[in-house]
Design a protein around this motif. Structure first.
Motif, mmCIF file in Angstrom:
data_model
loop_
_atom_site.group_PDB
_atom_site.id
_atom_site.type_symbol
_atom_site.label_atom_id
_atom_site.label_comp_id
_atom_site.label_asym_id
_atom_site.label_seq_id
_atom_site.Cartn_x
_atom_site.Cartn_y
_atom_site.Cartn_z
ATOM 1 N N ALA A 138 1.016 -0.968 0.299
ATOM 2 C CA ALA A 138 -0.043 -0.074 -0.335
ATOM 3 C C ALA A 138 1.345 0.870 -0.109
ATOM 4 O O ALA A 138 1.489 1.580 0.707
ATOM 5 C CB ALA A 138 -0.918 -0.041 1.222
ATOM 6 N N GLY A 139 0.388 1.811 -0.407
ATOM 7 C CA GLY A 139 1.201 3.589 -0.727
ATOM 8 C C GLY A 139 2.515 3.739 -1.551
ATOM 9 O O GLY A 139 2.641 2.423 -2.168
ATOM 10 N N ASP A 140 3.806 4.106 -0.510
ATOM 11 C CA ASP A 140 4.705 4.060 -0.953
ATOM 12 C C ASP A 140 5.797 2.756 -1.021
ATOM 13 O O ASP A 140 6.836 2.874 -1.693
ATOM 14 C CB ASP A 140 5.357 5.161 -0.762
ATOM 15 N N ASN A 141 5.072 2.067 -0.461
ATOM 16 C CA ASN A 141 4.816 0.836 -0.005
ATOM 17 C C ASN A 141 4.856 -0.287 -0.961
ATOM 18 O O ASN A 141 5.824 -1.535 -0.820
ATOM 19 C CB ASN A 141 5.477 0.018 1.307
ATOM 20 N N PHE A 142 4.268 0.364 -1.921
ATOM 21 C CA PHE A 142 3.645 -1.356 -2.999
ATOM 22 C C PHE A 142 4.522 -1.646 -3.606
ATOM 23 O O PHE A 142 5.169 -3.060 -3.511
ATOM 24 C CB PHE A 142 2.816 -0.254 -3.783
ATOM 25 N N ILE A 143 5.860 -1.719 -4.466
ATOM 26 C CA ILE A 143 6.669 -2.016 -4.675
ATOM 27 C C ILE A 143 7.694 -2.460 -3.764
ATOM 28 O O ILE A 143 7.585 -3.577 -4.089
ATOM 29 C CB ILE A 143 8.016 -1.042 -5.574
ATOM 30 N N PRO A 144 8.031 -2.296 -3.642
ATOM 31 C CA PRO A 144 8.920 -3.003 -2.328
ATOM 32 C C PRO A 144 7.970 -4.080 -1.826
ATOM 33 O O PRO A 144 8.863 -5.211 -1.338
ATOM 34 C CB PRO A 144 9.188 -1.971 -0.920
ATOM 35 N N ALA A 145 7.058 -4.074 -0.933
ATOM 36 C CA ALA A 145 6.956 -5.147 -0.760
ATOM 37 C C ALA A 145 5.835 -6.102 -1.760
ATOM 38 O O ALA A 145 6.612 -7.086 -1.983
ATOM 39 C CB ALA A 145 5.035 -4.842 -0.036
ATOM 40 N N MET A 146 6.217 -5.296 -3.214
ATOM 41 C CA MET A 146 5.925 -7.033 -4.139
ATOM 42 C C MET A 146 7.217 -7.932 -4.147
ATOM 43 O O MET A 146 7.374 -8.486 -4.804
ATOM 44 C CB MET A 146 5.552 -6.043 -5.825
ATOM 45 N N ALA A 147 8.187 -7.311 -3.920
ATOM 46 C CA ALA A 147 10.264 -7.653 -4.281
ATOM 47 C C ALA A 147 9.805 -8.475 -3.127
ATOM 48 O O ALA A 147 10.674 -9.355 -3.539
ATOM 49 C CB ALA A 147 11.143 -6.374 -4.011
ATOM 50 N N ILE A 148 9.217 -8.279 -2.153
ATOM 51 C CA ILE A 148 9.967 -9.396 -0.548
ATOM 52 C C ILE A 148 8.737 -10.904 -1.030
ATOM 53 O O ILE A 148 9.041 -11.788 -0.504
ATOM 54 C CB ILE A 148 8.814 -8.859 0.542
ATOM 55 N N GLU A 149 7.811 -10.068 -2.055
ATOM 56 C CA GLU A 149 6.604 -11.485 -1.485
ATOM 57 C C GLU A 149 7.223 -12.269 -2.867
ATOM 58 O O GLU A 149 7.197 -13.405 -2.599
ATOM 59 C CB GLU A 149 5.337 -10.784 -2.235
ATOM 60 N N PHE A 150 7.405 -12.189 -3.854
ATOM 61 C CA PHE A 150 7.543 -13.176 -5.390
ATOM 62 C C PHE A 150 9.082 -12.670 -5.626
ATOM 63 O O PHE A 150 9.357 -13.833 -6.771
ATOM 64 C CB PHE A 150 7.314 -12.055 -6.443
ATOM 65 N N LEU A 151 10.443 -12.163 -4.927
ATOM 66 C CA LEU A 151 11.587 -12.465 -5.470
ATOM 67 C C LEU A 151 12.404 -13.205 -4.309
ATOM 68 O O LEU A 151 12.173 -12.899 -3.188
ATOM 69 C CB LEU A 151 12.711 -11.258 -5.739
ATOM 70 N N PRO A 152 12.998 -14.346 -4.423
ATOM 71 C CA PRO A 152 14.105 -14.887 -3.892
ATOM 72 C C PRO A 152 15.189 -14.062 -3.275
ATOM 73 O O PRO A 152 15.080 -12.917 -3.590
ATOM 74 C CB PRO A 152 14.844 -15.716 -5.253
ATOM 75 N N PRO A 153 15.028 -14.429 -2.354
ATOM 76 C CA PRO A 153 16.030 -13.746 -1.571
ATOM 77 C C PRO A 153 17.104 -12.632 -2.175
ATOM 78 O O PRO A 153 17.299 -11.938 -1.823
ATOM 79 C CB PRO A 153 16.536 -14.638 0.323
ATOM 80 N N LEU A 154 18.022 -13.627 -2.558
ATOM 81 C CA LEU A 154 19.030 -13.293 -3.691
ATOM 82 C C LEU A 154 17.869 -12.044 -4.023
ATOM 83 O O LEU A 154 19.195 -11.268 -4.553
ATOM 84 C CB LEU A 154 20.126 -14.110 -4.218
ATOM 85 N N LEU A 155 17.559 -12.537 -5.329
ATOM 86 C CA LEU A 155 16.620 -11.409 -6.337
ATOM 87 C C LEU A 155 16.853 -10.213 -5.493
ATOM 88 O O LEU A 155 16.553 -9.117 -6.164
ATOM 89 C CB LEU A 155 15.810 -12.136 -7.290
#
Length: 488
Positions: free
Chosen positions: A295-312
């Motif tokens: 939500a808000g400005d955290n939208f993209i970082p949250a997407m990265a945490i959810e769908f990317l493996p830790p290294l990526l």
């Protein structure tokens, strides 16, 4: 993220920052004057200028702000990104780059001194300093948003840490260090955004499936109930409001020729559209995914945490840092150049070359402290960026475009133009919204808080009004100046 991933991310960020600082300081070791410090001696080629323009323009608002706005309101929520600012790069190359560069200026205020006199130089420098400091503050807010989401660190702590790192790096690296690290950051940024885009495509099962979830109403460029003036402002703010900024002009001045500067701007605009469409598509499609914290400005970082493996995910967070660092250090250098060369010009003129360089570096530190103060005040990243494009900026654009190509209008015309624009900006962004909030029963304090928090909308067409008013003021006073000169 799991604890191990958070530890890895913290280690990566620390190593990444150290490497960036080391690269910048290495290439800046030959800096001997403030001209070297601010425009790298005017000797840079096409490739570094292209990536530097791209990395400087492609900041927090492009990745964090626009994707969040698109997820919430569709394309109507973020027309400035990437379309408006890409058009701005092209327009600047056509209308401003060659003329500014041919005179050997270091700052935009130098042009105002040459064309309109000392008073216009000083007032222009003050306006541009305010714009760049707020812009830098928005970037620091973005860093806090990223670290708060990915590491769970307190926002205030990350703000102070980020400000300290950027101030130190910018103070000693100067433009040459900035541009060299922009090349690294630009490549890293393109890779990071591409990785997340590919992961979202994979999550949907292919590009066709990803695009199929986007609903027709999300693709509307006009928001429901939007007035003509609001629609015009949505395009005018990025295209016209950012047409003449110290950050982009510095890159043109650092290029080894006008043709290189223009070609680099066109290429950077192409990159901006191509890479900038990825956060837009992520916002359009990601709005249909249930992601915790998106939500808000955290939208993209949250997407990265959810769908990317830790290294990526680590690589992507590094790319976000690249976007922010490459923008904020340019803002600080812009403020420093205006302060040391145009505001403290008497001190600058009396100083030796070595002392001028020292003043330039302390000016950068002062700019960083100002940006930190803005960031501590807090605001939405996208809205903060949009508003900084309009404070007095309409007048800077009007006076620059007329002054570059004609001899019509002098000191009085330029000052009338700037003062009128600032007055209209204050009226439409603060005074009239404040009256509106008080009319709804709020006291002065709560009403002012609501206005500053963005809870009360400015009047429709606020930027267009300021540009038209600035132009009218310039033309009227310019005609009066002519008549006085002709009078016996």
């Amino acid at each position: 993220m799991e604890d191990l991933s958070r530890t890895e991310l913290m280690l990566f960020i620390a190593v990444y920052v150290v490497i960036q600082i080391a690269i910048g300081l290495w290439f800046a070791r030959g800096t001997k004057s403030d001209t070297d410090y601010y425009i790298a001696g005017g000797r840079l080629g096409y490739f570094p200028i292209t990536l530097s323009l791209f990395a400087t323009w492609f900041g927090a608002e492009t990745i964090l702000g626009s994707s969040a706005a698109v997820a919430e309101g569709g394309l109507s929520g973020a027309r400035a990104e990437p379309f408006g600012y890409a058009l701005c790069l092209v327009a600047t190359a056509f209308f401003v780059a060659g003329k500014i560069r041919s005179h050997g200026y270091v700052t935009i205020a130098d042009f105002f001194l040459d064309r309109f006199g000392k008073q216009a130089e000083f007032v222009t420098a003050i306006v541009l300093v305010v714009i760049s400091v707020i812009w830098a503050g928005a970037q620091l807010l973005a860093i806090a948003a990223i670290l708060e989401t990915t590491l769970g660190l307190p926002g205030v702590l990350t703000l102070f840490a980020a400000a300290g790192i950027v101030i130190f790096y910018s103070m000693f690296a100067g433009l040459i260090g900035d541009v060299v690290t922009d090349v690294v950051q630009g490549l890293f940024l393109m890779g990071g955004v591409g990785i997340l885009f590919a992961a979202i495509i994979h999550q949907f099962g292919g590009i066709s499936a990803m695009l199929s979830v986007i609903e027709p109403e999300q693709l509307r460029l006009i928001a429901p109930g939007e007035s003509l003036f609001t629609r015009a402002d949505a395009w005018a703010i990025p295209v016209i409001g950012s047409l003449v900024t110290q950050e982009i002009i510095t890159r043109f001045l650092a290029a080894k020729s006008t043709s290189v500067a223009k070609a680099a701007a066109f290429s950077a605009a192409g990159l901006y559209i191509g890479i900038g469409m990825m956060p837009v598509l992520i916002g359009l499609s990601g709005a249909h995914l249930e992601v915790p914290g998106a939500a808000g400005d955290n939208f993209i970082p949250a997407m990265a945490i959810e769908f990317l493996p830790p290294l990526l995910a680590i690589v992507f967070i590094g790319a976000l840092f690249s976007a922010i660092l490459s923008t904020v250090d340019s803002n600080l250098l812009a403020v420093s150049s205006l302060i040391s060369i145009n505001i403290l010009k008497k001190l600058h003129a009396r100083s030796s070359e070595r002392r001028q360089l020292m003043i330039a570096r302390f000016g950068t530190a002062f700019a960083g402290v100002g940006a930190l103060a803005v960031a501590l005040g807090g605001s939405d990243i996208y809205e903060l960026i949009a508003l900084t494009s309009v404070f007095g900026q309409g007048a800077i654009v009007v006076a620059t475009l007329i002054g570059l190509r004609t001899r019509f209008g002098g000191t009085a015309a330029a000052l009338a133009c700037i003062y009128t624009c600032v007055a209209f900006n204050l009226a439409t962004l603060l005074i009239l919204p404040l009256q509106s909030a008080m009319g709804e029963g709020l006291g002065v304090g709560p009403a002012l808080g609501a206005v500053l928090a963005g809870d009360v909308e400015p009047i429709d067409g606020y930027f267009i009004y300021s540009v038209v008013a600035s132009l009218a003021a310039y033309l009227i006073v310019g005609l009066l100046e002519q008549s006085f000169r002709k009078a016996p």
